[in-house]
Design an enzyme around this catalytic site. Structure first.
Site, PDB file in Angstrom:
ATOM      1  N   GLN A 165       0.808  -1.217   0.000  1.00 28.36           N
ATOM      2  CA  GLN A 165       0.000   0.000   0.000  1.00 28.36           C
ATOM      3  C   GLN A 165       0.844   1.272   0.000  1.00 28.36           C
ATOM      4  O   GLN A 165       0.310   2.374   0.109  1.00 28.36           O
ATOM      5  CB  GLN A 165      -0.946   0.001   1.208  1.00 28.36           C
ATOM      6  CG  GLN A 165      -1.928  -1.170   1.166  1.00 28.36           C
ATOM      7  CD  GLN A 165      -2.689  -1.376   2.478  1.00 28.36           C
ATOM      8  OE1 GLN A 165      -2.539  -0.618   3.417  1.00 28.36           O
ATOM      9  NE2 GLN A 165      -3.507  -2.412   2.522  1.00 28.36           N
ATOM     10  N   GLU A 194     -15.440   2.978   8.920  1.00 29.56           N
ATOM     11  CA  GLU A 194     -16.042   4.005   9.769  1.00 29.56           C
ATOM     12  C   GLU A 194     -16.042   5.390   9.138  1.00 29.56           C
ATOM     13  O   GLU A 194     -15.106   5.765   8.440  1.00 29.56           O
ATOM     14  CB  GLU A 194     -15.261   4.121  11.089  1.00 29.56           C
ATOM     15  CG  GLU A 194     -15.327   2.884  11.954  1.00 29.56           C
ATOM     16  CD  GLU A 194     -14.592   3.050  13.278  1.00 29.56           C
ATOM     17  OE1 GLU A 194     -13.910   4.092  13.455  1.00 29.56           O
ATOM     18  OE2 GLU A 194     -14.715   2.152  14.120  1.00 29.56           O
ATOM     19  N   HIS A 239      -1.268   0.204   5.583  1.00 27.58           N
ATOM     20  CA  HIS A 239      -1.973   1.182   6.436  1.00 27.58           C
ATOM     21  C   HIS A 239      -1.178   2.455   6.649  1.00 27.58           C
ATOM     22  O   HIS A 239      -0.862   2.833   7.772  1.00 27.58           O
ATOM     23  CB  HIS A 239      -2.343   0.553   7.792  1.00 27.58           C
ATOM     24  CG  HIS A 239      -3.248  -0.642   7.644  1.00 27.58           C
ATOM     25  ND1 HIS A 239      -3.807  -1.272   8.719  1.00 27.58           N
ATOM     26  CD2 HIS A 239      -3.683  -1.308   6.540  1.00 27.58           C
ATOM     27  CE1 HIS A 239      -4.548  -2.294   8.280  1.00 27.58           C
ATOM     28  NE2 HIS A 239      -4.486  -2.327   6.965  1.00 27.58           N
ATOM     29  N   TYR A 264      -9.777 -11.275   9.955  1.00 23.67           N
ATOM     30  CA  TYR A 264      -9.771 -11.879   8.627  1.00 23.67           C
ATOM     31  C   TYR A 264      -9.865 -13.386   8.793  1.00 23.67           C
ATOM     32  O   TYR A 264      -9.227 -13.976   9.651  1.00 23.67           O
ATOM     33  CB  TYR A 264      -8.510 -11.477   7.856  1.00 23.67           C
ATOM     34  CG  TYR A 264      -8.564 -10.033   7.435  1.00 23.67           C
ATOM     35  CD1 TYR A 264      -9.231  -9.658   6.269  1.00 23.67           C
ATOM     36  CD2 TYR A 264      -8.019  -9.036   8.227  1.00 23.67           C
ATOM     37  CE1 TYR A 264      -9.321  -8.329   5.896  1.00 23.67           C
ATOM     38  CE2 TYR A 264      -8.109  -7.704   7.867  1.00 23.67           C
ATOM     39  CZ  TYR A 264      -8.755  -7.356   6.694  1.00 23.67           C
ATOM     40  OH  TYR A 264      -8.857  -6.041   6.337  1.00 23.67           O
ATOM     41  N   TYR A 272     -10.637   7.176  19.044  1.00 27.80           N
ATOM     42  CA  TYR A 272     -11.629   6.541  18.178  1.00 27.80           C
ATOM     43  C   TYR A 272     -11.583   5.017  18.224  1.00 27.80           C
ATOM     44  O   TYR A 272     -12.173   4.345  17.388  1.00 27.80           O
ATOM     45  CB  TYR A 272     -11.577   7.180  16.774  1.00 27.80           C
ATOM     46  CG  TYR A 272     -12.143   8.579  16.930  1.00 27.80           C
ATOM     47  CD1 TYR A 272     -13.506   8.807  16.832  1.00 27.80           C
ATOM     48  CD2 TYR A 272     -11.344   9.632  17.369  1.00 27.80           C
ATOM     49  CE1 TYR A 272     -14.061  10.039  17.109  1.00 27.80           C
ATOM     50  CE2 TYR A 272     -11.883  10.875  17.660  1.00 27.80           C
ATOM     51  CZ  TYR A 272     -13.244  11.066  17.527  1.00 27.80           C
ATOM     52  OH  TYR A 272     -13.800  12.290  17.838  1.00 27.80           O
TER      53      TYR A 272
HETATM   54 CA   LIG Z   1     -13.258   3.557  15.553  1.00 27.37          CA
END
Ligand SMILES: [Ca+2]
Ligand SMILES: [Ca+2]
Lengths: 382, 382
Positions: free
Chosen positions: A92, A252, A157, A273, A262
């Site tokens: 990524q 989200e 990520h 997974y 969060y």
């Molecule tokens: Ca969250």
């Protein structure tokens, strides 16, 4: 005011017409409020990730493998712009987002995010932010203003999405947990799993929530994020909202407030997974952590998001439009205060990497392909 | 505490097993958290509308044409109970909801709503509320405690759904706009388009929001409602929530607060029958009116709703389950504070008139048919 002044001024000068030429895909999407035509603005891209709107209908697009290109108003692709940072292209990682400086009209300055290596060619990387002056075919004065701490192995990520506040003073950058550093998303002594706020010059605003707190990094705005992929400012409030990938479910939409947590990886609506709930997660509220405004479960693999405030789709004003990779949809969310009161999904049938409103009020999408990826545009069907 | 004490005590005495026998439909619904088996508890009903849970696994069910029946724990239908009010059966009018008094264990008292005629057989009707003592095959001491003002011609939008507050002191009743009295939903001098709050004996609580306001009816709790079809108390807060039909789109979930205006017919997400936006409606916020917590557009023709707090589906605790007639679905809504953060729909493939959680933690549904309607039950698949 969603765009640099110059773009808006250009838009107004041209009236409501599209700034960029395009050819229609053989596709119209029927929705609640409008029949939406999908047009191809440009093609021949390879893994595009970020888009910005230059004056006179030109687009600036990143490709993950390290290319920054101008797309002319007629859809033709320019040669790669020289002088971009060296990027580690792995999984990524790569060249990520691009944004115009709020004073682009006078400064010609742009901002880039990318996966920055510890040493040239190293797989030890993290997300970095730089600005540079866009010259004729090349960047000048490339200046790195932020590097996510720590750099780690692994190519997942990175987050990387950017947005400026309405007044142009602040730059918000969404980061990620780097895939195997989940627990650090709860720590304040790393940027892992955080969303940061900087001044446009890279300095740290002294009213950031953790400035002066021992052991906490001062750039942090909010934390407990998994992998932020979309970020935008709400036109009516000036508040910054963001979307992030969940762990196979639990994508989200958040309204990140300063200093708040969060929840990742302690609370999530996703699952491990291969199935089953994640061993260390619960799916409900926990003291001191914020639930999302909305979650997509099963996941649409949410990518970019934009608030809509254009005239082309008047009934969508104030809505969030969020794109999905796996879902191949645009999710339209109606917002009232801090809540979503309705979702409608439009099947675009492409993996969508990014969605942004253009200065012409149309919606511009990047498809996520290694071969012949496109810039698509959504406009009302004729 | 969602049920009369006696029902809960019975449930606990029997442990987690079902109180009522049932045969499985050939249908299992796969959902995010559970595979849900659809069972038939009883059949042979005609347009059932309301359901209440008697001790020892017996059910009390209304049929719109004016019958109140006990369904035995083995699913057999009892003869109609004598002494129900005379109902005007026309269009959406008839015998509507049934609820047990909070002190049913000692009083044997039940509550009914129905479309009450001005004079016997008249088409000038309104929604009324009565209580009566349930004896052996008949009702005694039938006492009308409320009649919606004014009575009008036409057989639409009676509302009629009831729920008691947790402490048993208050009875909330959702009403409707009676179909052609839309504008009166904004007036306080009629019960048209309102939700009312009474004491169990029918007296008006002196802290109702409009008590003492000249020209306002004191029973009104909230107004601007179109046609409330489901109502329940949130277990964690004791707050009353309600769902209502929109005008072809714009079905709503609301959290009706005292004295507040829920907007009908001035704001709605629905549209005029036959297409196009309603001439006098807008689809967004307006000063002094509350937007819904959630809306379904296109409409599922939302009917009953229940909060879930049972043990059979532990991951659903705190969720709203709302049923759809046209949609033939159960919508499961995850709630955080005053917002919905996720919706999942389960295709039941029946028009569903009502959904209630039984004292055994399973979900009981009424199907909406004129011929061989059923009581269905949702339980975890084996
Ligand atoms: Ca969250
Ligand atoms: Ca409303």
């Amino acid at each position: 005011m969603k765009f640099a002044t110059v773009a808006l001024a250009t838009s107004m000068a041209l009236g409501a017409s599209a700034l960029v030429t395009a050819t229609a895909e053989a596709k119209t999407i029927e929705t609640r409020w409008a029949d939406v035509e999908v047009e191809t603005v440009a093609e021949g891209l390879v893994r595009p990730w970020g888009i910005a709107f230059l004056p006179e209908g030109r687009l600036l697009v990143t490709e993950m493998e390290g290319r920054l290109r101008i797309i002319e108003a007629d859809g033709s692709l320019g040669e790669p712009i020289r002088g971009v940072p060296e990027v580690t292209v792995r999984n990524q990682g790569g060249l990520l987002d691009v944004a115009l400086a709020p004073d682009f009209e006078t400064s010609n300055r742009i901002y880039l995010t990318w996966s920055e290596a510890e040493t040239s060619g190293s797989n030890v990387t993290s997300t970095a932010v730089a600005h540079a002056v866009l010259g004729d075919g090349e960047l000048h004065n490339l200046t790195t203003i932020f590097s996510q701490y720590p750099k780690v192995e692994g190519g997942r990520h990175y987050g990387g999405r950017m947005v400026f506040s309405h007044d142009g003073r602040y730059l918000y950058v969404g980061l990620g947990d780097r895939g195997h550093q989940m627990k650090e998303s709860q720590d304040l002594d790393s940027h892992t799993g955080t969303l940061i706020r900087l001044y446009a010059n890279g300095e740290v605003p002294q009213d950031n929530p953790f400035v002066g707190q021992e052991g906490a990094l001062p750039e942090i705005w909010s934390y407990g994020h998994r992998n932020i992929q979309g970020i935008d400012i709400q036109p009516s409030t000036g508040l910054m909202w963001a979307v992030e990938h969940g762990p196979q479910g639990g994508d989200e939409l958040n309204l990140p407030e300063p200093g708040k947590n969060y929840g990742w990886p302690l609370i999530t609506h996703g699952e491990a997974y291969g199935g089953g709930q994640m061993s260390e997660t619960i799916s409900f509220n926990k003291d001191g952590m914020e639930l999302p405004v909305w979650h997509w479960t099963p996941s649409i693999a949410v990518s970019g998001m934009t608030f809509y405030d254009g005239d082309a789709f008047p009934e969508w004003q104030g809505n969030v439009l969020a794109a999905g990779l796996r879902g191949q949809v645009i999710a339209r969310l109606e917002i009232d205060g801090n809540r979503v009161i309705h979702e409608e999904r439009m099947a675009v049938d492409y993996r969508i990497r990014e969605i942004r409103q253009g200065p012409d009020g149309y919606l511009y999408l990047l498809t996520d392909e290694r071969d012949n990826a496109k810039v698509l545009r959504l406009r009302p069907a004729q």
